[in-house]
Design a protein around this motif. Structure first.
Motif, mmCIF file in Angstrom:
data_model
loop_
_atom_site.group_PDB
_atom_site.id
_atom_site.type_symbol
_atom_site.label_atom_id
_atom_site.label_comp_id
_atom_site.label_asym_id
_atom_site.label_seq_id
_atom_site.Cartn_x
_atom_site.Cartn_y
_atom_site.Cartn_z
ATOM 1 N N ASN A 243 -27.470 -112.493 -20.877
ATOM 2 C CA ASN A 243 -26.113 -112.167 -20.442
ATOM 3 C C ASN A 243 -25.956 -110.666 -20.285
ATOM 4 N N ARG A 244 -25.788 -110.233 -19.048
ATOM 5 C CA ARG A 244 -25.462 -108.828 -18.875
ATOM 6 C C ARG A 244 -23.944 -108.743 -18.964
ATOM 7 N N THR A 245 -23.440 -107.774 -19.694
ATOM 8 C CA THR A 245 -21.993 -107.658 -19.828
ATOM 9 C C THR A 245 -21.373 -107.335 -18.467
ATOM 10 N N LYS A 246 -20.417 -108.172 -18.031
ATOM 11 C CA LYS A 246 -19.717 -107.902 -16.773
ATOM 12 C C LYS A 246 -18.598 -106.911 -17.044
ATOM 13 N N LYS A 247 -18.373 -106.017 -16.066
ATOM 14 C CA LYS A 247 -17.426 -104.936 -16.329
ATOM 15 C C LYS A 247 -16.324 -104.846 -15.275
ATOM 16 N N VAL A 248 -15.142 -104.442 -15.735
ATOM 17 C CA VAL A 248 -13.999 -104.228 -14.846
ATOM 18 C C VAL A 248 -13.611 -102.756 -14.912
ATOM 19 N N PHE A 249 -13.227 -102.186 -13.775
ATOM 20 C CA PHE A 249 -12.767 -100.799 -13.746
ATOM 21 C C PHE A 249 -11.365 -100.807 -13.148
ATOM 22 N N VAL A 250 -10.418 -100.179 -13.840
ATOM 23 C CA VAL A 250 -9.040 -100.202 -13.349
ATOM 24 C C VAL A 250 -8.728 -98.873 -12.677
ATOM 25 N N VAL A 251 -8.318 -98.959 -11.400
ATOM 26 C CA VAL A 251 -7.959 -97.766 -10.627
ATOM 27 C C VAL A 251 -6.430 -97.694 -10.563
ATOM 28 N N PHE A 252 -5.858 -96.611 -11.067
ATOM 29 C CA PHE A 252 -4.398 -96.460 -11.023
ATOM 30 C C PHE A 252 -4.023 -94.979 -11.029
ATOM 31 N N PHE A 253 -2.734 -94.678 -10.901
ATOM 32 C CA PHE A 253 -2.302 -93.302 -10.638
ATOM 33 C C PHE A 253 -1.132 -92.935 -11.539
ATOM 34 N N GLU A 254 -0.739 -91.656 -11.469
ATOM 35 C CA GLU A 254 0.334 -91.200 -12.349
ATOM 36 C C GLU A 254 1.590 -92.071 -12.246
ATOM 37 N N GLU A 255 1.909 -92.498 -11.004
ATOM 38 C CA GLU A 255 3.132 -93.302 -10.799
ATOM 39 C C GLU A 255 2.982 -94.699 -11.387
ATOM 40 N N THR A 256 1.733 -95.108 -11.638
ATOM 41 C CA THR A 256 1.548 -96.488 -12.147
ATOM 42 C C THR A 256 0.870 -96.478 -13.521
ATOM 43 N N PHE A 257 1.051 -95.357 -14.239
ATOM 44 C CA PHE A 257 0.453 -95.253 -15.589
ATOM 45 C C PHE A 257 0.796 -96.454 -16.460
ATOM 46 N N LYS A 258 2.088 -96.791 -16.487
ATOM 47 C CA LYS A 258 2.525 -97.850 -17.400
ATOM 48 C C LYS A 258 1.791 -99.163 -17.080
ATOM 49 N N GLU A 259 1.803 -99.550 -15.796
ATOM 50 C CA GLU A 259 1.170 -100.809 -15.380
ATOM 51 C C GLU A 259 -0.350 -100.757 -15.604
ATOM 52 N N GLY A 260 -0.921 -99.587 -15.319
ATOM 53 C CA GLY A 260 -2.373 -99.430 -15.483
ATOM 54 C C GLY A 260 -2.797 -99.625 -16.922
ATOM 55 N N PHE A 261 -2.110 -98.923 -17.814
ATOM 56 C CA PHE A 261 -2.508 -99.044 -19.229
ATOM 57 C C PHE A 261 -2.215 -100.435 -19.792
ATOM 58 N N GLU A 262 -1.126 -101.055 -19.296
ATOM 59 C CA GLU A 262 -0.854 -102.439 -19.735
ATOM 60 C C GLU A 262 -1.990 -103.368 -19.310
ATOM 61 N N MET A 263 -2.476 -103.152 -18.087
ATOM 62 C CA MET A 263 -3.578 -103.990 -17.573
ATOM 63 C C MET A 263 -4.844 -103.785 -18.418
#
Ligand code: AMP
Length: 414
Positions: free
Chosen positions: A322-342
């Motif tokens: 099992n290779r660990t599958k990875k997610v990368f979250v792309v977000f911006f200053e205007e969407t800090f709240k949503e990005g960090f929640e995700m």
């Protein structure tokens, strides 16, 4: 620049998932057979090994890392686990009550051997010890646990099991005399090490890997032909139980194992894929060892698997891990709240998640996702924020689609 100490190595990157697979496999297998983990210290007083392994063994004579502690003790980095665990078994009085005690251990061992393929000065062993029964069905079960581990790790088809009986203090001395007399006649063919072993530890001559010693010992008397009745019956029954457990084996009359404490059953799983270092795991019965180390007269049997070698075999065979599958979250200053929640949501669901600590522009964040070898990228810009969705991009196929925030976890087929 500092470099590693000779014979020591760093283990990282692509090798790690294999180590994890081995670790998962042995925890699972040992549970099936009622073994519990015993965590041993890395240091012991040197006498534990001198007495336990034997003064005339290669390990004790030449291979231990020994130093004087400021407290006045002479200490050794453990070269193996058995003597240590027996010390622990006696010291913690684990023999009270009459149950069979079954333990396993895992960790680094240290031997100052000549480094080569499959041979390191720090290497890892996983091993078991079962105390409290001299029955041959236990010998067979112990061997079965090793076979199960190799099966779980996917390498059973490239290893084979050799077994032998190396007798007991009753029958071995007579055999030793015969062997010494045979070897004395062949003295001029033996290597210097074997000449040295001839009187001190003649059995070791039998498993010397040097060609001229091998041909000198070809017709040497065999222990299996000189067993006392008890050892002979034990060996016969062990073979019978191995067959009941569906275990294939070869009899190798010249396998003696390097350690002094073995009696009766000795076994090794070997492979031809590791050059001269052919053994992946080995062990045997050691009925006198607990007494030798100052405990009661309780029989024992155990083995150790070389994890470095096991991993090498798995990698050569390309066993799926099992290779660990990875997610990368792309977000911006205007969407800090949503990005960090995700990010929090993903991590709470045990998903390996990263983001750009520098918050570069869109292009730079994607570059980092790529360099991070992300399998998925989740994009949350202002328009996604307003619509309560995210963009999900599969980095392998390049396909991108919209997903409702609440559905993201089930959409990530990791
Ligand atoms: P032993 O304790 O000598 O019976 O070794 C048990 C297993 O540990 C062997 O079958 C090898 O797989 C492994 N092993 C022993 N010595 C080394 C070493 N120096 N480097 C790597 N693996 C080793």
């Amino acid at each position: 620049m500092f470099t590693r100490v000779k014979g020591f190595r760093d283990i990282f990157g692509d090798e790690i998932p294999y180590w994890h697979k081995v670790e998962k496999s042995f925890h699972k297998v040992f549970k099936r057979y009622e073994y519990t983990e015993f965590k041993l210290p890395v240091l012991e007083k040197v006498e534990v090994f001198q007495r336990g392994i034997g003064d005339t063994t290669d390990i004790v004579e030449k291979e231990m890392f020994v130093f004087d502690d400021k407290g006045g003790d002479r200490l050794a980095l453990r070269p193996e686990g058995t003597a240590s665990i027996v010390r622990g078994y006696i010291e913690n009085r684990l023999y009270t009550g009459n149950a069979i005690a079954k333990y396993y251990y895992y960790g680094p061992m240290f031997r100052r051997e000549r480094p080569q393929k499959g041979r390191f000065r720090q290497f890892y062993q996983v091993g078991i010890e079962a105390f409290g029964s001299s029955a041959p069905s236990l010998d067979a079960e112990v061997i079965k646990t090793m076979q199960d581990i190799f099966d779980e790790c996917g390498i059973l088809d490239i290893v084979s099991l050799n077994i032998n009986s190396i007798g007991c203090p009753k029958c071995r001395p007579l055999y030793k005399e015969k062997l010494i007399s045979y070897l004395t006649d062949k003295k001029d063919q033996l290597c210097d090490d074997c000449l040295n072993r001839l009187n001190r530890n003649p059995l070791r001559v039998l498993d010397c890997k040097i060609d001229r010693c091998k041909s000198a010992t070809r017709n040497a008397p065999k222990m299996v032909d000189h067993l006392c009745d008890e050892c002979n019956s034990h060996f016969e029954k062990t073979k019978q139980f191995l067959t009941f457990f569906n275990i294939k084996f070869n009899i190798d009359p010249f396998m003696v194992r390097g350690l002094d404490y073995y009696v009766k059953t000795a076994f090794e799983f070997v492979t031809d894929r590791l050059g001269a270092s052919s053994a992946v795991g080995g062990g045997g019965r050691y009925d006198g060892l607990i007494k030798t180390l100052g405990g009661p007269d309780i029989p024992g049997i155990g083995y150790a698997i070389g994890v470095d070698r096991l991993v090498t075999l798995m990698m050569e065979k390309n066993i799926p891990v099992n290779r660990t599958k990875k997610v990368f979250v792309v977000f911006f200053e205007e969407t800090f709240k949503e990005g960090f929640e995700m990010i929090e949501l993903l991590r709470k669901n045990d998903i390996s998640t990263g983001f750009d600590y520098e918050f570069g522009n869109f292009k730079n964040q994607f570059k980092k996702a790529d360099r991070n070898s992300a399998d998925w990228v989740i994009i949350i810009g202002t328009s996604e924020k307003e619509r309560g969705i995210v963009q999900l991009k599969d980095m392998k196929t390049g396909v991108q689609f919209e997903v409702k925030k609440e559905e993201i976890i089930e959409k990530l087929t990791l």
